[in-house]
Write an enzyme that holds these catalytic residues in place. Structure first.
Site, PDB file in Angstrom:
ATOM      1  N   GLN A  14     -47.566  13.185  42.413  1.00 10.15           N
ATOM      2  CA  GLN A  14     -47.011  11.897  41.973  1.00 10.15           C
ATOM      3  C   GLN A  14     -47.174  11.703  40.466  1.00 10.15           C
ATOM      4  OE1 GLN A  14     -44.982   9.808  43.635  1.00 10.15           O
ATOM      5  NE2 GLN A  14     -45.100  11.389  45.199  1.00 10.15           N
ATOM      6  N   GLY A  15     -48.179  12.372  39.870  1.00 11.81           N
ATOM      7  CA  GLY A  15     -48.373  12.298  38.413  1.00 11.81           C
ATOM      8  C   GLY A  15     -47.164  12.892  37.700  1.00 11.81           C
ATOM      9  N   ASP A  72     -43.577  24.407  36.428  1.00 10.44           N
ATOM     10  CA  ASP A  72     -44.805  25.175  36.604  1.00 10.44           C
ATOM     11  C   ASP A  72     -45.480  25.224  35.246  1.00 10.44           C
ATOM     12  OD1 ASP A  72     -46.431  26.406  38.556  1.00 10.44           O
ATOM     13  OD2 ASP A  72     -46.122  28.302  37.549  1.00 10.44           O
ATOM     14  N   SER A  73     -46.755  24.896  35.227  1.00 11.66           N
ATOM     15  CA  SER A  73     -47.425  24.797  33.934  1.00 11.66           C
ATOM     16  C   SER A  73     -48.810  25.412  34.013  1.00 11.66           C
ATOM     17  CB  SER A  73     -47.511  23.331  33.513  1.00 11.66           C
ATOM     18  OG  SER A  73     -48.097  22.573  34.538  1.00 11.66           O
ATOM     19  N   PHE A 157     -56.302  15.027  32.134  1.00 12.21           N
ATOM     20  CA  PHE A 157     -56.603  15.690  33.405  1.00 12.21           C
ATOM     21  C   PHE A 157     -56.738  17.180  33.139  1.00 12.21           C
ATOM     22  CE2 PHE A 157     -52.613  17.891  34.408  1.00 12.21           C
ATOM     23  CZ  PHE A 157     -51.745  17.286  33.516  1.00 12.21           C
ATOM     24  N   GLY A 158     -57.076  17.931  34.170  1.00 16.75           N
ATOM     25  CA  GLY A 158     -57.128  19.398  34.054  1.00 16.75           C
ATOM     26  C   GLY A 158     -57.984  19.854  32.875  1.00 16.75           C
ATOM     27  N   ASP A 160     -57.582  19.251  29.716  1.00 21.04           N
ATOM     28  CA  ASP A 160     -57.446  18.405  28.517  1.00 21.04           C
ATOM     29  C   ASP A 160     -58.743  18.234  27.711  1.00 21.04           C
ATOM     30  OD1 ASP A 160     -54.747  18.023  28.721  1.00 21.04           O
ATOM     31  OD2 ASP A 160     -54.877  16.067  29.694  1.00 21.04           O
ATOM     32  N   LYS A 180     -50.428  12.010  23.407  1.00 21.72           N
ATOM     33  CA  LYS A 180     -50.379  13.356  24.003  1.00 21.72           C
ATOM     34  C   LYS A 180     -48.932  13.673  24.400  1.00 21.72           C
ATOM     35  CE  LYS A 180     -51.366  16.028  28.110  1.00 21.72           C
ATOM     36  NZ  LYS A 180     -51.919  16.127  29.461  1.00 21.72           N
TER      37      LYS A 180
HETATM   38  P1  IMP Z   1     -49.097  23.553  38.607  1.00 22.14           P
HETATM   39  O1  IMP Z   1     -48.040  23.499  37.547  1.00 22.14           O
HETATM   40  O2  IMP Z   1     -49.036  22.364  39.524  1.00 22.14           O
HETATM   41  O3  IMP Z   1     -49.138  24.874  39.285  1.00 22.14           O
HETATM   42  O4  IMP Z   1     -50.540  23.402  37.953  1.00 22.14           O
HETATM   43  C1  IMP Z   1     -50.753  23.592  36.615  1.00 22.14           C
HETATM   44  C2  IMP Z   1     -52.224  23.517  36.256  1.00 22.14           C
HETATM   45  O5  IMP Z   1     -52.267  23.741  34.833  1.00 22.14           O
HETATM   46  C3  IMP Z   1     -52.841  22.153  36.476  1.00 22.14           C
HETATM   47  O6  IMP Z   1     -53.575  22.099  37.659  1.00 22.14           O
HETATM   48  C4  IMP Z   1     -53.793  22.039  35.276  1.00 22.14           C
HETATM   49  O7  IMP Z   1     -54.950  22.727  35.582  1.00 22.14           O
HETATM   50  C5  IMP Z   1     -53.125  22.838  34.185  1.00 22.14           C
HETATM   51  N1  IMP Z   1     -52.334  21.958  33.308  1.00 22.14           N
HETATM   52  C6  IMP Z   1     -50.981  21.907  33.198  1.00 22.14           C
HETATM   53  N2  IMP Z   1     -50.610  20.961  32.306  1.00 22.14           N
HETATM   54  C7  IMP Z   1     -51.745  20.410  31.845  1.00 22.14           C
HETATM   55  C8  IMP Z   1     -52.013  19.353  30.910  1.00 22.14           C
HETATM   56  O8  IMP Z   1     -51.133  18.715  30.305  1.00 22.14           O
HETATM   57  N3  IMP Z   1     -53.324  19.083  30.718  1.00 22.14           N
HETATM   58  C9  IMP Z   1     -54.334  19.733  31.355  1.00 22.14           C
HETATM   59  N4  IMP Z   1     -54.145  20.696  32.236  1.00 22.14           N
HETATM   60  C10 IMP Z   1     -52.859  21.033  32.491  1.00 22.14           C
END
Ligand code: IMP
Length: 200
Positions: A14-15, A72-73, A157-158, A160, A180
């Site tokens: 949802q984010g 995908d990030s 999050f993650g 950051d 950001k």
């Molecule tokens: P996915 O794209 O849902 O497979 O997950 C990507 C993962 O990359 C996330 O769980 C975070 O750990 C990390 N990630 C992606 N974008 C960001 C961000 O903007 N800040 C912090 N961590 C990120």
């Protein structure tokens, strides 16, 4: 300019949905997500961001017969040959199956602390897939920076709290979310998608 009646976001996060809707609302009057169509999450089995984004977007476009967008990030560290990369979320998996990013950040720091090279970047790849025979389109965004230790800030999050973008003396987690967002990898990828939709 309306591009199509509906866009389905190939995510259950949802984010991500909240972040994407303000950018794309003008092009798609109705934006739904995979859960609205009773589509379960599919496993990210590819080794590249592009491969995983393509897999998710094409699966949802096929199931719903609508245009679908997947993202995908990840977080890539130069001294670790790009890891955790596509495994960014998996590095946060604890022994009891919960997501723990303090564990993931410590894993990264343990592996780079002896190195002089603390360069890293966030990357986001968007895939736009069509229900007809049009080819899937990709849009990529990156933001470069350095690993900063110890983790600082509680806004993001993650990863950051350990990411200091080039040209700033604070981490992503210390920045206001709108600041950001101005420079983030996801925004840059979305800007590429918007340019494409404006021309289409
Ligand atoms: P996915 O794209 O849902 O497979 O997950 C990507 C993962 O990359 C996330 O769980 C975070 O750990 C990390 N990630 C992606 N974008 C960001 C961000 O903007 N800040 C912090 N961590 C990120």
């Amino acid at each position: 300019m309306v591009y199509s009646d509906e866009l389905v976001l190939a995510t259950h996060n949802q984010g991500k949905v909240r972040e994407i809707i303000p950018y794309l609302g003008a092009f798609f009057p109705r934006i739904t997500c995979a859960a609205d169509h009773d589509i379960a999450d599919i496993a990210e089995t590819e080794k590249t961001f592009q491969g995983n984004a393509q897999l998710k977007a094409e699966h949802v476009a096929k199931k719903t017969n609508r245009i679908a967008l997947a993202d995908d990030s990840g977080f890539c560290v130069r001294a670790l040959n790009g890891f955790p990369g596509v495994y960014s979320a998996r590095w946060a998996q604890s022994d009891i199956g919960e997501r723990d990013f303090s564990l993931a950040m410590n894993k990264v720091y343990d592996k780079v602390k002896e190195s002089d090279d603390h360069a890293c970047y966030f990357i986001s790849v968007l895939a736009l897939a069509f229900p007809d025979d049009r080819e899937t389109m990709f849009f990529e965004g990156r933001v470069g920076g350095y690993i900063s230790w110890p983790p600082k800030g509680d806004k993001g999050f993650g990863y950051d709290p350990i990411f200091r973008p080039d040209g700033y003396d604070m981490t992503f987690a210390e920045m206001e979310p709108e600041d950001k967002q101005k420079i983030s990898h996801r925004t840059q990828a979305l800007n590429g998608l918007i340019a494409y939709l404006n021309n289409g």
